[in-house]
Design an enzyme around this catalytic site. Structure first.
Site: not given
Length: 444
Positions: A10, A42, A79, A157, A295
């Site tokens: 992300h 998610c 890397v 979660y 998150l």
């Protein structure tokens, strides 16, 4: 300007997009270990539970899309060494095994996180699975039709959603956590107890306050805790994430867990090196300190800011409240900022207010209660956190609390914020106003 982006989920995706949008003539190279990017992990539990229309839609970008912007996409490249001060990377092509050394003007570290894999006896058992990336998701989805029993370890979660997904597709589920409550790091006990009862009502065996000590078995896996033993077809490890920053140890300032710290413009302690996402720390507004809160929402914003600040420090990071929500068994849980337990862990003294009331008037054909907690600073009266649960969709209430924390609003101000009244949706006094008013009354 020659820029390297190390890692592309992300934060890396948005940093690349933002950098090339602002500077289309720059030479940007992206190094990514996997053959895919931008996977929304998610959604794994939703996919396993049969609620995803097309798994391809769980990706919002692709190597091709970033290449169209002008990025040099080095997929399946890792890397091996990084000299951040000199901006030199030693890279290996995982397909051809070819190794190259490249020098850059700026480096963006978006290496993400890795699942925590405790050094437990039998952890390499083939029936112990992880839940983090596209490969893990495929493995869990592929096995789902044949699996009859599952042990989920960790009730954050991801673990909580997986346990629900398997329970609602007629699997025998055991949910294990070392903490005394499910979702114990996300909510206070009065809310956790509600989801725990829903698990029991759906046949889930809860093993709380139990620490896993070993895995064993061949056809099935037996999970031994410090109190009991449980056997199932699969065990899925969901005990958290740690920053994937070993490459940069002793080269850049970090938190104790390895999360890279940055200034307000996402620059690390090494000039010309930026960090974002799960590999980086965040500025946590309720405590006004650096913290580790992996998150996707944080990753996206930090990635965007790198692109806006990479040439000239322009736009400051506003910090985060760790705002989140989840739906389990038809009930919504949402929150932002500190819980009472979270404040204790961080050594902060907070006041707390709890309220339960119906979300809309009783003259409506139906209504249902909302359970609310509000935490606030007893000295300054500033709002520090709030959490909600209801069979009504109260997810957006967390965003209201997030803005209250972000703007340093007091309980007095939150009590009087202008919110609409319409009998389909709320009471003449909105439930967020109502709990703030109760906090004001309790403060005198």
């Amino acid at each position: 300007m020659k820029v390297a982006v190390i890692g592309c989920t992300h934060a890396g995706t948005f940093a690349t997009q933002a950098t090339l949008t602002a500077h289309p003539d720059w030479d940007v190279t992206v190094y990514e270990t996997h053959d895919n990017l931008s996977f929304l992990s998610c959604g794994i539990a939703l996919w396993v539970g049969g609620h995803v229309s097309d798994p391809k839609k769980m990706f919002y970008s692709s190597p091709e899309m970033l290449a169209q912007l002008g990025a040099h996409m080095k997929m399946q490249h890792t890397v091996l060494k990084a000299d951040l001060k000199e901006k030199v990377l030693h890279v290996k092509n995982l397909v051809t095994s070819e190794e190259t050394i490249e020098k850059f003007d700026k480096i963006i570290v978006t290496t993400g996180s890795s699942p925590v894999i405790p050094p437990i006896e039998g952890i390499d058992n083939p029936n112990v699975k992880l839940c983090k990336n596209w490969e893990h998701a495929n493995e869990l989805k592929k096995s789902a039709p044949d699996v009859k029993s599952v042990i989920v370890i960790g009730s954050g979660y991801i673990g909580a959603e997986l346990a629900e997904a398997y329970a609602t597709t007629d699997k025998k589920v055991t949910l294990i956590d070392a903490l005394p409550h499910a979702l114990g790091k996300n909510f206070d006990p009065n809310i956790s107890e509600i989801v725990e009862q829903d698990y029991r009502d759906h046949g889930v065996q809860l093993a709380l306050s139990e620490k896993v000590v070993s895995f064993s078995g061949t056809d099935q896996v037996t999970v031994k805790t410090d109190k009991n033993e449980y056997t199932a077809d699969l065990a899925i490890l969901c005990v958290g994430f740690r920053p994937n920053t070993g490459l940069f140890k002793d080269q850049v300032e970090m938190l104790g867990n390895g999360a890279i710290t940055t200034d307000e413009y996402m620059q690390t302690s090494v000039k010309g090196v930026y960090a974002a996402g799960d590999s980086a720390a965040v500025y946590y507004n309720p405590t006004q300190k650096a913290d580790y809160i992996p998150l996707a929402t944080n990753a996206v914003r930090q990635g965007l800011l790198i692109g806006r600040n990479i040439e000239t420090p322009t736009e400051k990071y506003m910090g985060t409240q760790a705002t989140s929500a989840v739906e389990l068994f038809g009930r919504t849980y949402s929150g932002s900022g500190l819980t009472v337990e979270g404040a204790k862990v961080r050594g902060m003294a907070v006041a707390t207010t709890t309220l339960t009331e119906d979300y809309r008037p009783d003259f409506m054909p139906s209504t249902t209660p909302v359970l609310m907690n509000l935490t606030w600073n007893p000295k300054t009266r500033q709002v520090l956190g709030g959490s909600f649960t209801s069979q009504y969709d109260i997810a957006q209430a967390a965003n209201v609390i997030s803005m209250a924390i972000q703007t340093k609003m007091t309980i007095d101000q939150l009590a009087m914020v202008d919110m609409f009244f319409q009998p389909n949706y709320d009471q003449p006094l909105n439930y967020v106003n109502a709990i703030a008013m109760k906090a004001v009354a309790e403060s005198h």
